[in-house]
Design a protein around this motif. Structure first.
Motif, PDB file in Angstrom:
ATOM      1  N   GLN A  29      52.636 -14.124  43.227  1.00  0.00           N
ATOM      2  CA  GLN A  29      51.715 -13.608  44.164  1.00  0.00           C
ATOM      3  C   GLN A  29      50.128 -13.884  43.770  1.00  0.00           C
ATOM      4  N   PRO A  30      49.939 -13.970  42.496  1.00  0.00           N
ATOM      5  CA  PRO A  30      48.481 -14.404  42.149  1.00  0.00           C
ATOM      6  C   PRO A  30      48.271 -15.771  42.608  1.00  0.00           C
ATOM      7  N   MET A  31      49.359 -16.572  42.621  1.00  0.00           N
ATOM      8  CA  MET A  31      48.945 -17.955  42.950  1.00  0.00           C
ATOM      9  C   MET A  31      48.423 -18.079  44.375  1.00  0.00           C
ATOM     10  N   SER A  32      48.638 -17.259  45.287  1.00  0.00           N
ATOM     11  CA  SER A  32      47.916 -17.095  46.842  1.00  0.00           C
ATOM     12  C   SER A  32      46.692 -16.647  46.602  1.00  0.00           C
ATOM     13  N   HIS A  33      46.576 -15.422  45.751  1.00  0.00           N
ATOM     14  CA  HIS A  33      44.986 -15.125  45.374  1.00  0.00           C
ATOM     15  C   HIS A  33      44.248 -16.251  45.013  1.00  0.00           C
ATOM     16  N   ALA A  34      44.793 -16.806  43.909  1.00  0.00           N
ATOM     17  CA  ALA A  34      43.959 -17.895  43.036  1.00  0.00           C
ATOM     18  C   ALA A  34      43.654 -18.918  44.089  1.00  0.00           C
ATOM     19  N   VAL A  35      44.384 -19.434  44.804  1.00  0.00           N
ATOM     20  CA  VAL A  35      43.929 -20.590  45.658  1.00  0.00           C
ATOM     21  C   VAL A  35      42.839 -20.058  46.529  1.00  0.00           C
ATOM     22  N   MET A  36      43.226 -18.657  47.243  1.00  0.00           N
ATOM     23  CA  MET A  36      42.210 -18.417  48.123  1.00  0.00           C
ATOM     24  C   MET A  36      40.906 -18.198  47.528  1.00  0.00           C
ATOM     25  N   ALA A  37      40.915 -17.735  46.132  1.00  0.00           N
ATOM     26  CA  ALA A  37      39.621 -17.494  45.557  1.00  0.00           C
ATOM     27  C   ALA A  37      39.066 -18.924  45.239  1.00  0.00           C
ATOM     28  N   VAL A  38      39.579 -19.851  44.877  1.00  0.00           N
ATOM     29  CA  VAL A  38      38.889 -21.159  44.619  1.00  0.00           C
ATOM     30  C   VAL A  38      38.468 -21.561  45.903  1.00  0.00           C
ATOM     31  N   MET A  39      39.231 -21.364  47.185  1.00  0.00           N
ATOM     32  CA  MET A  39      38.638 -21.979  48.169  1.00  0.00           C
ATOM     33  C   MET A  39      37.061 -21.277  48.622  1.00  0.00           C
ATOM     34  N   ALA A  40      37.522 -19.807  48.589  1.00  0.00           N
ATOM     35  CA  ALA A  40      36.186 -18.834  48.793  1.00  0.00           C
ATOM     36  C   ALA A  40      35.064 -19.316  48.097  1.00  0.00           C
ATOM     37  N   HIS A  41      35.218 -19.654  46.757  1.00  0.00           N
ATOM     38  CA  HIS A  41      34.227 -20.289  45.816  1.00  0.00           C
ATOM     39  C   HIS A  41      33.556 -21.370  46.346  1.00  0.00           C
ATOM     40  N   HIS A  42      34.296 -22.357  46.874  1.00  0.00           N
ATOM     41  CA  HIS A  42      33.584 -23.498  47.367  1.00  0.00           C
ATOM     42  C   HIS A  42      33.029 -23.100  48.679  1.00  0.00           C
ATOM     43  N   GLN A  69      41.058 -30.332  48.339  1.00  0.00           N
ATOM     44  CA  GLN A  69      42.167 -30.560  47.450  1.00  0.00           C
ATOM     45  C   GLN A  69      42.967 -29.042  47.184  1.00  0.00           C
ATOM     46  N   THR A  70      42.331 -27.988  47.179  1.00  0.00           N
ATOM     47  CA  THR A  70      42.709 -26.777  46.932  1.00  0.00           C
ATOM     48  C   THR A  70      43.767 -26.342  48.257  1.00  0.00           C
ATOM     49  N   SER A  71      43.082 -27.012  49.320  1.00  0.00           N
ATOM     50  CA  SER A  71      43.994 -26.592  50.425  1.00  0.00           C
ATOM     51  C   SER A  71      45.387 -27.187  50.422  1.00  0.00           C
ATOM     52  N   ALA A  72      45.606 -28.210  49.442  1.00  0.00           N
ATOM     53  CA  ALA A  72      46.638 -28.855  49.472  1.00  0.00           C
ATOM     54  C   ALA A  72      47.761 -27.950  48.786  1.00  0.00           C
ATOM     55  N   ASP A  73      47.200 -26.683  48.130  1.00  0.00           N
ATOM     56  CA  ASP A  73      48.192 -25.944  47.301  1.00  0.00           C
ATOM     57  C   ASP A  73      48.481 -24.629  48.083  1.00  0.00           C
ATOM     58  N   ILE A  74      47.827 -24.531  49.420  1.00  0.00           N
ATOM     59  CA  ILE A  74      48.060 -23.401  50.226  1.00  0.00           C
ATOM     60  C   ILE A  74      49.755 -22.982  50.331  1.00  0.00           C
ATOM     61  N   GLN A 128      45.714 -13.883  61.719  1.00  0.00           N
ATOM     62  CA  GLN A 128      47.318 -14.033  62.022  1.00  0.00           C
ATOM     63  C   GLN A 128      48.220 -13.699  61.002  1.00  0.00           C
ATOM     64  N   TYR A 129      47.580 -13.693  59.634  1.00  0.00           N
ATOM     65  CA  TYR A 129      48.397 -13.718  58.679  1.00  0.00           C
ATOM     66  C   TYR A 129      48.129 -12.816  57.336  1.00  0.00           C
ATOM     67  N   ARG A 130      46.928 -12.448  57.368  1.00  0.00           N
ATOM     68  CA  ARG A 130      46.463 -11.750  56.088  1.00  0.00           C
ATOM     69  C   ARG A 130      46.788 -10.280  56.217  1.00  0.00           C
TER      70      ARG A 130
END
Ligand code: HEC
Length: 130
Positions: A29-42, A69-74, A128-130
């Motif tokens: 689960q932290p992976m989804s938070h991590a990817v979103m946090a990196v995208m939110a940072h940029h 690049q980060t969106s590729a990990d969503i 839709q998903y959050r």
């Protein structure tokens, strides 16, 4: 004696296995938070630069590149499985970010119009998903 030892050993291995399994689940689960946090940072850095009216072209390119690049990990960040509309939202995020990179915004006005469809995609997927 030997049988008792084997039983204890089996229990220990079972407990270790359970802990490893639980950790694996917790880490997913932290992976989804991590990817979103990196995208939110940029995305946040880009909005901040617009707020400050200091939209450096090179920095903009860098944040957009990292966003892309980060969106590729969503997809991998949601191991529980994703449906087609979710995949469509990811594709839309990538298309709008690629378009923004191509537009190479050199000032805040250009960045604002290039960033708008990106922000809208974050929002529409969250609705839709959050
Ligand atoms: C394809 C769908 C999708 C897209 C596109 C998307 N998100 Fe998310 N986002 C989610 C989901 C689902 C969650 C909830 C994740 C969770 O709770 O594990 C989330 C959660 C978040 C969170 C909260 C993270 C946390 O730790 O709870 C932030 C911040 C975030 N997204 C930022 C963004 C930004 C910025 C963008 C656009 C650049 C974006 N998201 C695009 C699906 C998406």
């Amino acid at each position: 004696m030997r049988a008792a030892l084997l039983i204890v050993l089996g229990l220990v291995i079972g407990v270790i296995g359970t802990v490893v399994g639980l950790n694996a689940q917790r880490q997913q689960q932290p992976m989804s938070h991590a990817v979103m946090a990196v995208m939110a940072h940029h995305a946040g850095a880009l909005s901040q630069s617009m707020k400050n009216r200091q939209c450096d072209a090179a920095q903009t390119q860098q944040h957009l590149t990292r966003l892309l690049q980060t969106s590729a990990d969503i997809k991998d960040a949601f191991p529980g499985g994703v449906d087609q509309p979710f995949l469509d939202e990811i594709a839309k995020l990538q298309a709008t970010t690629e378009a923004a990179l191509k537009a190479a915004p050199a000032d805040c006005a250009a960045l604002a119009s290039a960033f708008k469809p990106i922000g809208e995609t974050c929002q529409s997927c969250h609705q839709q998903y959050r």
